[in-house]
Enzyme design. Structure first.
Site, PDB file in Angstrom:
ATOM      1  N   HIS A  30      -4.891   8.170   3.734  1.00 40.58           N
ATOM      2  CA  HIS A  30      -5.917   9.247   4.183  1.00 40.58           C
ATOM      3  C   HIS A  30      -6.526   9.296   5.380  1.00 40.58           C
ATOM      4  O   HIS A  30      -6.102   8.745   6.308  1.00 40.58           O
ATOM      5  CB  HIS A  30      -6.913   8.831   2.870  1.00 40.58           C
ATOM      6  CG  HIS A  30      -7.587   7.632   3.124  1.00 40.58           C
ATOM      7  ND1 HIS A  30      -8.816   7.498   4.250  1.00 40.58           N
ATOM      8  CD2 HIS A  30      -7.537   6.369   2.815  1.00 40.58           C
ATOM      9  CE1 HIS A  30      -9.187   6.218   4.371  1.00 40.58           C
ATOM     10  NE2 HIS A  30      -8.574   5.704   3.463  1.00 40.58           N
ATOM     11  N   CYS A  40      -6.889   0.499   2.451  1.00 38.99           N
ATOM     12  CA  CYS A  40      -5.949   1.755   2.621  1.00 38.99           C
ATOM     13  C   CYS A  40      -5.346   2.038   3.974  1.00 38.99           C
ATOM     14  O   CYS A  40      -5.685   1.086   4.820  1.00 38.99           O
ATOM     15  CB  CYS A  40      -6.470   3.053   1.980  1.00 38.99           C
ATOM     16  SG  CYS A  40      -6.988   2.923   0.395  1.00 38.99           S
TER      17      CYS A  40
END
Length: 337
Positions: free
Chosen positions: A296, A312
């Site tokens: 992201h 992440c």
């Protein structure tokens, strides 16, 4: 911003000295930080060690833009010879089968066509849409406060235009000392780092934990792109092994669930944060087959690969957007130690 009228200042004996000092500092600071298009566009290899004033280095600015055009991302284009720039140079040298290293030598500069490229800084006209953008006054750190906002927008024209052209606000200001960023019709100088990704061309992605890099491979294992990345942390490490991309969400909202991920501050309840470039996952969420993990964007591009993530893979918004164009569901993502 609070302003002070020197005529009503309660310390009149110092007013003249303070104003004089401010004027001297301003006169010294302006030329030192200003940067012209010709200074960057006209840089040649022989200029690499020349820098008459503090601030962004024209040679580094040009090299960063030329690397970025090849989708070898230096992260934020800032004119600073820093970690992400050196990682991009090292990746470029590997791809071009040059000697290992993190320096732009004459051979690397020649392949980049550094001496002949004279369009790395270009003009941009501020549009009516730019001027009408609804900027947020502030983005609170607390997720509960963010959840009550309509959108996690940019907070200034400098932030918006800096991200659009992959630049630091410092470099944007150096190129545009008049700072007419919010006036429709204003002509600005910006980094010209256009990319043309081949939609859906990615066949494999490697997330290399040891170096904080994401490498994107296409047909015949050709490297399509590379990005500096924040990949997990000691407290919340990224997974190991191989997963696949499940879906891509652009301009996503963000669901905070402390039972599945982490707890932020005193927030113990699930919250849904609105979309926007200053949201926790930025402008793109690329979901992986491992639940709650993904690739992201970020609200703080300058911190990519320099701070931790919650497991992440975090990229700058513009790198995440390019990656979203390159991938499709089913593409494998391999975490490499």
């Amino acid at each position: 911003m609070k302003t002070v009228n020197p005529l009503t200042n309660r310390n009149p004996p110092y007013t003249g000295l303070m104003l004089l000092a401010a004027a001297v500092l301003a006169s010294l600071a302006s030329p030192a930080t200003a940067l012209t298009a010709d200074e960057v566009n006209g840089v040649i290899f022989a200029d690499r060690t020349k820098q008459a004033a503090p601030g962004p280095n024209p040679f580094v600015v040009k090299a960063q833009i030329l690397l970025s055009r090849r989708s070898i991302s230096p992260g934020v284009i800032d004119g600073v010879d820093g970690e992400n720039f050196r990682k991009a140079v090292a990746q470029f040298r590997r791809q071009e089968r040059l000697a290992e290293g993190e320096e732009i030598d004459e051979a690397a500069w020649l392949i980049l066509r550094g001496d002949s490229a004279n369009d790395v800084i270009a003009a941009y006209t501020v549009t009516e849409k730019d001027a009408a953008y609804d900027f947020a006054d502030d983005i609170p750190r607390d997720y509960a406060k963010q959840a009550r906002m309509k959108r996690l927008s940019y907070t200034s024209p400098e932030e918006m235009l800096g991200e659009r052209f992959h630049m630091s606000e410092t470099l944007l200001g150096a190129l545009n000392p008049e700072r007419a960023f919010s006036q429709a019709g204003a002509r600005l100088l910006v980094a010209s780092a256009q990319r043309s990704p081949e939609t859906g061309a990615a066949l494999r992605i490697d997330a290399i934990k040891s170096t904080g890099m994401v490498i994107v491979f296409g047909a015949q294992d050709a490297v399509l792109a590379s990005y500096p990345a924040t990949i997990g942390s000691e407290d919340m490490p990224s997974p190991s092994g191989e997963y696949t991309i499940e879906r891509v969400a652009r301009n996503p909202n963000y669901t905070y669930d402390p039972e599945k991920n982490f707890q932020q501050g005193k927030n113990t309840q699930t919250l849904v944060l609105p979309p926007g470039p200053n949201g926790p996952v930025g402008t793109v969420w690329i979901a992986l087959s491992k639940p709650t993990f993904g690739i992201h964007g970020t609200p703080e591009p300058g911190k990519v690969s320099k701070t931790n993530s919650h497991g992440c893979i975090r990229l700058t918004n513009w790198d995440a957007e390019e990656l979203a164009d390159l991938v499709k569901p089913g593409v494998p993502v391999r975490f490499v130690d």
